[in-house]
Design a protein around this motif. Structure first.
Motif, PDB file in Angstrom:
ATOM      1  N   HIS A 188     -18.908  13.746   3.276  1.00  0.00           N
ATOM      2  CA  HIS A 188     -18.762  14.986   2.518  1.00  0.00           C
ATOM      3  C   HIS A 188     -18.752  14.629   1.035  1.00  0.00           C
ATOM      4  O   HIS A 188     -17.876  13.886   0.587  1.00  0.00           O
ATOM      5  CB  HIS A 188     -17.455  15.688   2.922  1.00  0.00           C
ATOM      6  N   ASN A 222      -7.706  13.428  -0.066  1.00  0.00           N
ATOM      7  CA  ASN A 222      -9.151  13.664   0.069  1.00  0.00           C
ATOM      8  C   ASN A 222      -9.692  14.001  -1.311  1.00  0.00           C
ATOM      9  O   ASN A 222      -8.942  13.991  -2.291  1.00  0.00           O
ATOM     10  CB  ASN A 222      -9.442  14.772   1.101  1.00  0.00           C
ATOM     11  N   LEU A 223     -11.007  14.294  -1.383  1.00  0.00           N
ATOM     12  CA  LEU A 223     -11.646  14.452  -2.695  1.00  0.00           C
ATOM     13  C   LEU A 223     -11.045  15.577  -3.535  1.00  0.00           C
ATOM     14  O   LEU A 223     -11.166  15.591  -4.762  1.00  0.00           O
ATOM     15  CB  LEU A 223     -13.161  14.649  -2.535  1.00  0.00           C
ATOM     16  N   SER A 224     -10.358  16.524  -2.890  1.00  0.00           N
ATOM     17  CA  SER A 224      -9.914  17.709  -3.632  1.00  0.00           C
ATOM     18  C   SER A 224      -8.803  17.392  -4.630  1.00  0.00           C
ATOM     19  O   SER A 224      -8.574  18.172  -5.552  1.00  0.00           O
ATOM     20  CB  SER A 224      -9.465  18.817  -2.675  1.00  0.00           C
ATOM     21  N   TYR A 280     -10.346  17.399  -8.001  1.00  0.00           N
ATOM     22  CA  TYR A 280     -11.219  18.499  -8.404  1.00  0.00           C
ATOM     23  C   TYR A 280     -10.769  19.166  -9.700  1.00  0.00           C
ATOM     24  O   TYR A 280     -11.456  19.096 -10.719  1.00  0.00           O
ATOM     25  CB  TYR A 280     -11.346  19.516  -7.267  1.00  0.00           C
ATOM     26  N   ASP A 294     -15.412  12.257   0.196  1.00  0.00           N
ATOM     27  CA  ASP A 294     -14.314  11.936   1.104  1.00  0.00           C
ATOM     28  C   ASP A 294     -14.603  10.589   1.752  1.00  0.00           C
ATOM     29  O   ASP A 294     -15.678  10.382   2.335  1.00  0.00           O
ATOM     30  CB  ASP A 294     -14.200  13.011   2.197  1.00  0.00           C
ATOM     31  N   GLY A 297     -10.679  13.767   4.904  1.00  0.00           N
ATOM     32  CA  GLY A 297     -11.233  15.046   4.480  1.00  0.00           C
ATOM     33  C   GLY A 297     -12.269  15.566   5.447  1.00  0.00           C
ATOM     34  O   GLY A 297     -12.036  15.626   6.650  1.00  0.00           O
ATOM     35  N   ARG A 298     -13.453  15.895   4.935  1.00  0.00           N
ATOM     36  CA  ARG A 298     -14.509  16.473   5.770  1.00  0.00           C
ATOM     37  C   ARG A 298     -15.604  15.466   6.094  1.00  0.00           C
ATOM     38  O   ARG A 298     -16.686  15.840   6.578  1.00  0.00           O
ATOM     39  CB  ARG A 298     -15.096  17.710   5.064  1.00  0.00           C
TER      40      ARG A 298
END
Lengths: 271, 100
Positions: A12, A39-41, A44, A62, A67-68
């Motif tokens: 992702h 995760n990547l968020s 953000y 991720d 994450g995804r």
């Protein structure tokens, strides 16, 4: 664009194209998040959107199992994480010009490992609270093993889901799967810390950011002693949680560094 | 409720993106209105907002300009937005207030 196949895994990925900044070429920065509950968020709103607004090209992804991104049963060692990242850079067409790697916590460990394995791909490192040397592997294994036992066979995720606490349910379910149904803990146990010789081999500029009260400060100081070009910034009043707890100051430090990375080097100027 | 056709179209498109992002076992399309908040009503995770941002970028391109829309907000403020706030930004005009 959201899903990229690299190293036989579906990643992702979220790319933030730099905002218009006429006459200024920004840096390209790839962000690596921390372990298990991250995760990547987390990058953000804190760093990625502000950096894109400053004219930089930002890549968030991720990590394997997080994450995804797909969650295979194996491959949670740093060597595989480096392969994942280099394959991803290739898939994104970012392997022709070196990029800045920004890693938080264990993401910083992977970033440094990548700079050692593939110096041709890495223009600079920004390491936020990265575990580098000292007893961090033992300490992290203790924490993760206790969490794994707590989650094993636990009905907590289902109970949370039935109460409508969907976010908490997802987080604990992901942690349970990573800790109890993948090789992550064993892979980290088999890892090794960086040595002074490793740090001395670094060819790119390094910025290490730590919280004043973090147990990882000595590792960053050792890095700064041995790496040819390393700056260390200790943020007062903070522990490991620099990204969320010290966002404003961290953002200033990171944006300054990316602006410096974007400026052409004096010896690269041609007539 | 607005009857502006552009806003209604964007609401329908964003609703479809939300269902695609979250999964229809968690989110029914009829639950989403202009007043729906991402956090309180949808319990949207931060990572799901980022996935939604990707779909918005694919659908609306640079015109969506999410970067300047979100640049001064932290994740808590982003998730406190309503779907209508996002629709208004993308359509470039505020969604008209409900008739008195």
């Amino acid at each position: 664009m959201a899903e990229i196949l690299a190293n036989s895994l579906r990643f992702h990925v979220h790319r933030l194209p730099a905002a218009d900044a006429p006459g200024e070429a920004g840096a390209t920065a790839v962000f690596l998040h921390g372990l298990v509950v991250d995760n990547l968020s987390s990058f953000y709103a804190t760093l990625a959107v502000p950096a894109a607004r400053d004219g930089h090209d930002i890549v968030l992804y991720d990590l394997r199992g997080h994450g995804r991104t797909e969650r295979p049963p194996t491959g949670y060692d740093t060597a595989t994480a480096v392969q994942d990242l280099t394959a991803l850079l290739g898939a994104l067409g970012l392997d022709t010009r070196p990029v800045t790697l920004v890693g938080n916590s264990y993401g910083g460990t992977i970033a440094l490992r990548t700079a050692l394995a593939r110096p041709d791909l890495v223009a600079g490192l920004i390491l936020i609270e990265a575990p580098l040397s000292g007893p961090w592997i033992e300490n992290m294994l203790d924490t993760l093993s206790v969490a794994a036992l707590d989650l094993e066979g636990s009905k907590v995720p289902k109970e949370l889901a039935s109460l409508g606490a969907r976010k908490a349910a997802r987080l604990t379910a992901t942690a349970d799967e990573l800790l109890n149904r993948t090789s992550l803990i064993d892979d980290i146990a088999a890892g090794r810390v960086f040595t002074a010789e490793d740090f001395a081999q670094l060819r790119c500029p390094v910025l290490a950011v730590c919280g004043e009260h973090s147990e990882l400060v000595p590792g960053a100081e050792e890095l700064a002693r041995h790496a040819p070009d390393c700056t260390i910034r200790v943020l007062p009043g903070l522990g490991h949680d620099v990204l969320q707890g010290g966002t404003d100051e961290l953002r200033r430090v990171v944006l300054d560094r990316l602006a410096a990375a974007a400026r052409p080097q004096p010896d690269a100027v041609t007539v | 409720m607005t009857t502006d056709p552009t806003a209604m179209r964007i609401l329908a498109e964003i609703t479809a993106m939300l269902v695609q992002t979250v999964g229809d076992e968690f989110l029914l399309a009829e639950e989403v209105t202009f007043d729906t908040t991402f956090n309180e009503d949808l319990a949207l995770e931060s990572i799901e907002f980022v996935a939604l941002a990707e779909l918005l970028r694919q659908r609306y391109g640079a015109a969506a300009d999410l970067i300047s829309f979100l640049a001064e907000k932290d994740m808590e403020e982003i998730l406190a937005l309503t779907v209508g706030d996002l629709v208004a930004h993308i359509s470039g005009t505020p969604v008209s207030a409900p008739a008195a």
